[in-house]
Design an enzyme around this catalytic site. Structure first.
Site, PDB file in Angstrom:
ATOM      1  N   PRO A 104       8.728  32.115  47.586  1.00  0.00           N
ATOM      2  CA  PRO A 104       8.744  33.064  46.460  1.00  0.00           C
ATOM      3  C   PRO A 104       8.638  34.509  46.937  1.00  0.00           C
ATOM      4  CG  PRO A 104       6.704  31.789  46.494  1.00  0.00           C
ATOM      5  CD  PRO A 104       7.582  31.200  47.540  1.00  0.00           C
TER       6      PRO A 104
ATOM      7  N   GLU B  18       0.320  26.787  50.938  1.00  0.00           N
ATOM      8  CA  GLU B  18       0.396  28.259  50.880  1.00  0.00           C
ATOM      9  C   GLU B  18       1.557  28.806  51.707  1.00  0.00           C
ATOM     10  OE1 GLU B  18      -1.486  30.142  48.767  1.00  0.00           O
ATOM     11  OE2 GLU B  18      -2.070  28.146  48.084  1.00  0.00           O
TER      12      GLU B  18
ATOM     13  N   ARG C  93      29.410  24.284  46.657  1.00  0.00           N
ATOM     14  CA  ARG C  93      30.529  24.279  45.706  1.00  0.00           C
ATOM     15  C   ARG C  93      31.523  25.394  46.008  1.00  0.00           C
ATOM     16  NH1 ARG C  93      30.025  27.813  41.628  1.00  0.00           N
ATOM     17  NH2 ARG C  93      31.171  26.678  40.032  1.00  0.00           N
TER      18      ARG C  93
ATOM     19  N   ASP D 235      33.652  32.112  37.766  1.00  0.00           N
ATOM     20  CA  ASP D 235      32.198  31.996  37.583  1.00  0.00           C
ATOM     21  C   ASP D 235      31.531  33.309  37.195  1.00  0.00           C
ATOM     22  OD1 ASP D 235      31.827  29.376  38.179  1.00  0.00           O
ATOM     23  OD2 ASP D 235      31.414  29.705  40.299  1.00  0.00           O
TER      24      ASP D 235
END
Ligand code: ADE
Length: 240
Positions: free
Chosen positions: A88, A115, A160, A175
């Site tokens: 993150p 962590e 993809r 897209d």
């Protein structure tokens, strides 16, 4: 493209064998190998983590175990891999990054838990001649329990884009986010014409391709304004 994934929970990556990516593997366009990190643990408890220096909650994944796992993968490879560490606190993932990674020959994903992975792992492999590069990547501003689901997301977005993986290559061109100035895509419809009192917009049945294209652009713009105004880069008045 060769893809290696190292995780404490290899079964989390089972969906890589399904659908589009499963087919791409059968066709030989992508080779995915999932490894159990615990294979490189050496102590009697096969531990992979330890308490954090400086204190604080949770556990940090050991550089000793990760180093052994990643060196093993590198030794078996013909070319320099790119190491992707989902976290993150990484660089935000995007369609632009997906396109960049889709041109790589070999990607290795290091799925952290707890962590996270001792920070020296990323630093070490960044400066290693044996590796192409290291990228720490976040898939969004929320915290998952580990890197596995983020890895699935990143691999799906990348693979993809590999030529031959999608049936219709135009899908990739159309897209959302695939052009620098792009809007998010507008609504789509199929048969039947009427469903629960809702009709397919008249213009889509008109056969007027110019009008259809204009309608799609208007819809995409309206949707972008509503949900993603951050994507609309206003031209400063003095440049108009
Ligand atoms: N691991 C935990 N949360 C994550 C996130 N948002 N992106 C990438 N990896 C993660």
């Amino acid at each position: 493209m060769k893809v290696d994934v190292v995780s404490l929970f290899p079964a989390y990556l089972d969906p890589l064998n399904l659908s589009l990516l499963g087919k791409a593997q059968t066709q030989g366009l992508v080779q995915v190998q999932v490894h159990d990190l615990r294979n490189w643990a050496t102590d009697p408890h096969r531990s992979v983590d330890d308490t954090p220096y400086g204190g604080g909650p949770g556990m940090v994944m050991s550089p000793l175990v990760w180093g052994s796992a990643l060196d093993h993968i590198r030794e078996g490879a013909q070319t320099k891999p790119t190491l992707i560490i989902p976290t993150p606190s990484g660089e935000p993932f995007s369609q632009v990054l997906a396109a960049e990674f889709s041109r790589a020959e070999h990607l290795v994903f290091a799925c952290g838990r707890y962590e996270g992975i001792d920070s020296r792992v990323g630093v070490h492999y960044s400066s290693s001649e044996q590796w192409e590069k290291v990228r720490e990547i976040s898939i969004g501003d929320y915290v998952l329990a580990g890197g596995e689901v983020a890895t699935l997301v990143i691999i799906e977005a990348i693979t993809r884009l590999i030529p031959g993986v999608l049936g219709n290559p135009q899908s990739v061109v159309d897209d959302s986010f695939s052009r620098p100035d792009s809007f998010i895509e507008g609504p789509v419809y199929t048969k039947p014409l009427g469903w629960r009192g809702l009709e397919v917009p008249e213009v889509l049945r008109s056969g007027n391709h110019g009008a259809i294209e204009q309608w799609r652009q208007d819809q995409a713009q309206a949707r972008t304004r509503k949900y993603r105004p951050d994507l609309l880069t206003e031209i400063p008045p003095e440049q108009v």
